[in-house]
Motif scaffolding. Structure first.
Motif, PDB file in Angstrom:
ATOM      1  N   LEU A  57       0.824  -1.201   0.000  1.00  0.00           N
ATOM      2  CA  LEU A  57       0.000   0.000   0.000  1.00  0.00           C
ATOM      3  C   LEU A  57       0.862   1.257   0.000  1.00  0.00           C
ATOM      4  O   LEU A  57       0.607   2.208  -0.756  1.00  0.00           O
ATOM      5  CB  LEU A  57      -0.932  -0.012   1.212  1.00  0.00           C
ATOM      6  CG  LEU A  57      -1.802   1.239   1.412  1.00  0.00           C
ATOM      7  CD1 LEU A  57      -2.727   1.439   0.224  1.00  0.00           C
ATOM      8  CD2 LEU A  57      -2.601   1.133   2.709  1.00  0.00           C
ATOM      9  N   LEU A  58       1.896   1.264   0.832  1.00  0.00           N
ATOM     10  CA  LEU A  58       2.785   2.427   0.899  1.00  0.00           C
ATOM     11  C   LEU A  58       3.494   2.647  -0.434  1.00  0.00           C
ATOM     12  O   LEU A  58       3.676   3.786  -0.871  1.00  0.00           O
ATOM     13  CB  LEU A  58       3.800   2.237   2.024  1.00  0.00           C
ATOM     14  CG  LEU A  58       3.240   2.294   3.445  1.00  0.00           C
ATOM     15  CD1 LEU A  58       4.288   1.828   4.457  1.00  0.00           C
ATOM     16  CD2 LEU A  58       2.772   3.703   3.793  1.00  0.00           C
ATOM     17  N   GLU A  59       3.906   1.561  -1.091  1.00  0.00           N
ATOM     18  CA  GLU A  59       4.562   1.688  -2.388  1.00  0.00           C
ATOM     19  C   GLU A  59       3.590   2.223  -3.434  1.00  0.00           C
ATOM     20  O   GLU A  59       3.964   3.041  -4.288  1.00  0.00           O
ATOM     21  CB  GLU A  59       5.125   0.337  -2.818  1.00  0.00           C
ATOM     22  CG  GLU A  59       6.317  -0.119  -1.985  1.00  0.00           C
ATOM     23  CD  GLU A  59       6.772  -1.529  -2.318  1.00  0.00           C
ATOM     24  OE1 GLU A  59       7.917  -1.874  -1.994  1.00  0.00           O
ATOM     25  OE2 GLU A  59       5.969  -2.291  -2.911  1.00  0.00           O
ATOM     26  N   ALA A  60       2.332   1.782  -3.373  1.00  0.00           N
ATOM     27  CA  ALA A  60       1.332   2.267  -4.321  1.00  0.00           C
ATOM     28  C   ALA A  60       1.067   3.752  -4.127  1.00  0.00           C
ATOM     29  O   ALA A  60       0.982   4.520  -5.091  1.00  0.00           O
ATOM     30  CB  ALA A  60       0.039   1.468  -4.165  1.00  0.00           C
ATOM     31  N   VAL A  61       0.946   4.173  -2.864  1.00  0.00           N
ATOM     32  CA  VAL A  61       0.734   5.593  -2.574  1.00  0.00           C
ATOM     33  C   VAL A  61       1.921   6.412  -3.062  1.00  0.00           C
ATOM     34  O   VAL A  61       1.766   7.482  -3.660  1.00  0.00           O
ATOM     35  CB  VAL A  61       0.504   5.799  -1.065  1.00  0.00           C
ATOM     36  CG1 VAL A  61       0.507   7.292  -0.727  1.00  0.00           C
ATOM     37  CG2 VAL A  61      -0.801   5.164  -0.636  1.00  0.00           C
TER      38      VAL A  61
END
Length: 231
Positions: A57-61
């Motif tokens: 999720l953090l990488e996507a954001v």
């Protein structure tokens, strides 16, 4: 001080109670962790689906934020430099496959995939019922990463830290006065933490640890042994 930020366990990792903080996972996702710290954190992710999902999720954001940034000009030789780097990595890969494996582990203890390219020394005596193994990281020889294998009922001397200590449990249990840590659990300790890990009865405990700085042991003999190991 609460060092680890507990996350509600999923069904597949119901026994894991201690996880990296969101700030720590964000540093991993953005490439901001030193190599040794990163490898131990990646070891946790192999065992913890919840943290893997959080990092994704953090990488996507981060990708969305990056797309919103204005374009930056590239150097004229950027493509040539990238291709040269890929060639260098491919040439290094065969050597990485020939490193020695880990020292013998008990049934149920698995050598982390994150460390598959690393070598490790044989088990070395640290004290009665205590052994350790140096993990050698090819891309960062200075990284202070090691395995600890402590017998049931044994304990490390009391200590604090003049840097950061990461510990990932891969086998057994220990209690350090703050909490009980078992297989899959992750702990991050700094100068605000003064503790003494004690292995619980019934089984030895094997952990992978990375230290930035040094451990500050209370006693002279413990400090001397720590200097030999590089703790």
């Amino acid at each position: 001080m609460t060092v680890s930020a507990p996350v509600a366990p999923t069904r597949s990792q119901a026994g894991i109670h201690h996880h990296p903080s969101d700030e720590h996972l964000l540093a991993l996702a953005t490439g901001g962790l030193p190599v040794g710290i990163r490898l131990v954190t990646q070891t946790h992710l192999e065992l913890c689906r919840s943290c893997r999902e959080r990092v994704s999720l953090l990488e996507a954001v981060g990708g969305v934020v990056l797309e919103d940034q204005p374009a930056a000009p590239m150097r004229a030789d950027a493509l040539d430099r990238a291709l040269a780097r890929i060639d260098a990595i491919e040439q290094e890969s065969p050597r990485a496959l020939r490193v020695a494996g880990p020292p013998p582990l008990p049934a149920g203890a698995v050598w982390p995939k994150a460390l598959a390219h690393c070598s490790a020394t044989r088990w070395r005596w640290l004290g009665p019922g205590m052994r350790w193994s140096r993990v050698n990281v090819p891309e960062a020889p200075e990284a202070n990463v090691f395995l600890l294998r402590i017998g049931a009922g044994k304990y490390l001397p009391q200590h604090t830290h003049d840097g950061v200590e990461l510990t990932q449990v891969i086998y057994g249990h220990f209690h350090d006065g703050r909490a009980l840590f078992g297989p899959g659990d992750f702990d991050k300790a700094d100068g605000d933490v003064h503790h003494q890990p004690v292995v619980q009865d019934g089984s030895e405990c094997i952990c992978i640890a990375a230290v930035e700085g040094r451990l500050a042991f209370d006693g002279f003999i413990a400090r001397w042994f720590g200097s030999l190991v590089g703790m």
